[in-house]
Design a protein around this motif. Structure first.
Motif, short mmCIF file in Angstrom:
data_model
loop_
_atom_site.label_atom_id
_atom_site.label_comp_id
_atom_site.label_asym_id
_atom_site.label_seq_id
_atom_site.Cartn_x
_atom_site.Cartn_y
_atom_site.Cartn_z
N TYR A 168 4.31 -20.26 -14.57
CA TYR A 168 5.01 -19.60 -13.50
C TYR A 168 4.60 -20.35 -12.23
N PHE B 221 4.97 -20.86 -7.88
CA PHE B 221 5.27 -20.13 -6.65
C PHE B 221 5.02 -21.04 -5.44
N TYR C 294 4.23 -20.13 -1.40
CA TYR C 294 3.97 -19.13 -0.38
C TYR C 294 3.85 -19.83 0.97
N LEU D 13 0.15 -14.10 3.19
CA LEU D 13 1.01 -15.01 2.45
C LEU D 13 2.34 -14.35 2.16
N LEU E 124 5.93 -14.84 0.06
CA LEU E 124 6.53 -15.59 -1.02
C LEU E 124 7.86 -16.21 -0.57
N PHE F 291 10.18 -18.89 -12.94
CA PHE F 291 9.64 -18.35 -14.18
C PHE F 291 10.26 -19.07 -15.38
N GLY G 78 2.94 -13.82 -18.42
CA GLY G 78 2.26 -12.63 -18.93
C GLY G 78 0.85 -12.46 -18.44
N SER G 79 0.45 -13.24 -17.46
CA SER G 79 -0.91 -13.13 -16.94
C SER G 79 -0.87 -12.86 -15.45
N TYR G 80 -1.95 -12.29 -14.95
CA TYR G 80 -2.05 -11.97 -13.53
C TYR G 80 -2.67 -13.10 -12.73
N PHE H 205 -4.22 -21.35 -6.66
CA PHE H 205 -3.55 -21.91 -5.49
C PHE H 205 -4.02 -23.33 -5.23
N TYR I 157 -5.42 -7.05 -6.35
CA TYR I 157 -6.22 -8.27 -6.43
C TYR I 157 -6.92 -8.50 -5.09
N TYR J 255 -8.73 -11.76 -3.01
CA TYR J 255 -8.93 -13.20 -2.92
C TYR J 255 -9.78 -13.50 -1.68
N PRO K 68 -6.32 -19.60 -1.26
CA PRO K 68 -6.99 -18.38 -1.72
C PRO K 68 -7.63 -18.59 -3.08
N TYR L 58 -9.70 -8.37 -10.01
CA TYR L 58 -8.40 -7.78 -10.30
C TYR L 58 -8.60 -6.38 -10.88
N ASP M 81 -10.97 -7.62 -14.33
CA ASP M 81 -11.51 -8.98 -14.31
C ASP M 81 -12.23 -9.19 -12.99
N LEU N 69 -8.31 -11.64 1.40
CA LEU N 69 -6.92 -11.23 1.20
C LEU N 69 -6.83 -10.25 0.03
N SER O 272 0.58 -5.98 -13.94
CA SER O 272 -0.23 -7.21 -13.99
C SER O 272 0.56 -8.38 -14.54
N THR O 273 1.68 -8.11 -15.19
CA THR O 273 2.45 -9.20 -15.78
C THR O 273 3.80 -9.41 -15.08
N SER O 274 4.00 -8.75 -13.95
CA SER O 274 5.29 -8.87 -13.26
C SER O 274 5.40 -10.18 -12.51
N GLY O 275 4.28 -10.92 -12.39
CA GLY O 275 4.33 -12.29 -11.87
C GLY O 275 4.20 -12.41 -10.38
N GLU O 276 4.86 -11.57 -9.62
CA GLU O 276 4.88 -11.74 -8.17
C GLU O 276 3.85 -10.83 -7.51
N GLN O 277 2.98 -11.43 -6.71
CA GLN O 277 1.97 -10.68 -5.97
C GLN O 277 2.36 -10.64 -4.49
N PHE P 202 1.06 -10.02 -0.70
CA PHE P 202 -0.21 -10.14 0.01
C PHE P 202 -0.23 -9.37 1.32
#
Lengths: 113, 114
Positions: free
Chosen positions: A32, A34, A36, A44, A46, A51, A97-99, A103, B33, B35, B43, B48, B56, B91, B98-103, B105
């Motif tokens: 994935y 990105f 920012y 930050l 986006l 994806f 599928g991961s958090y 960067f 999260y 950072y 960052p 998490y 984590d 931050l 957790s798996t939706s991909g977009e964070q 900030f």
């Protein structure tokens, strides 16, 4: 382990000129990706994300990026830069599928009026 | 709707003091999260949370750093016996899952340890 390299620490362009910010990543599977943007004193924001699917991704503020698997790159482009685009830009890589996001160190963009 | 908020925006403290940094995520976001962004760097992941639990904490630099999220919403990052090397922007980000991909900030807390 995943990693991101942004080779350019600082780039200066004239307002109205085109822009390309480079990003190379290292990751074993399909990442994935990105971009920012961080303005002074701001968090930050986006710009765009990749994806899967179409490798040319459109984002906000007129930015686009192209995923090139063969080059492990995800370069950010804009055809005509505005003075308000001056900021720091970060590329990030995550795993499906991961958090976890990793960067790059960022590229600072300065715009000459 | 409201984004991620962080307080204070700036914190100046003396070496050896204790500090708490607060993060209020987007309503409904289960993942949170922290950072740390040092000068000239991107960052770096600290910890998490999924819900109330720290899923984590591998990025916490040492045991002086601790974070909580007791009710699954607001989180507090706590730093004991601060050192000058702790100076950075901290931050916070949240995501729907957790798996939706977009964070998303927050604006960060700039911590300066004198």
């Amino acid at each position: 382990a995943q990693s991101v390299t942004q080779p350019d620490i600082h780039i200066t362009v004239s307002e109205g000129a085109s822009l390309e910010l480079r990003c190379n990543y290292s990751y074993g599977a399909t990442p994935y990706l990105f971009w920012y943007v961080q303005s002074p004193g701001q968090g930050l924001q986006l710009l765009l994300k990749y994806f899967s699917g179409d490798t040319l991704v459109q984002g906000i503020k007129g930015f686009e990026a192209e995923f090139k698997r063969s080059q492990s790159s995800f370069n950010l482009r804009k055809p005509s830069v505005h003075w308000s685009d001056a900021a720091e830009y970060f590329c990030a890589v995550g795993a499906a599928g991961s958090y976890q996001l990793t960067f790059g160190k960022g590229t600072k963009l300065s715009v000459i009026p | 709707g409201a984004g991620v908020s962080q307080t204070p925006s700036n914190k100046v403290t003396e070496k050896g003091k204790y500090v708490e940094l607060r993060c209020d995520p987007i309503s409904g976001h289960t993942a949170l999260y922290w950072y740390r962004q040092s000068l000239g760097q991107g960052p770096e992941f600290l910890i998490y949370f999924q819900g109330t639990g720290a899923a984590d904490d591998s990025g916490l630099p040492n045991d002086r750093f601790f974070a909580v999220r007791p009710e699954g919403s607001v989180s507090t990052l706590k730093i004991q016996r601060t050192e000058r090397g702790d100076s950075a922007v901290y931050l916070c980000a949240s995501s729907l899952t957790s798996t939706s991909g977009e964070q998303f900030f927050g604006p960060g807390t700039r911590l300066t340890v004198l």
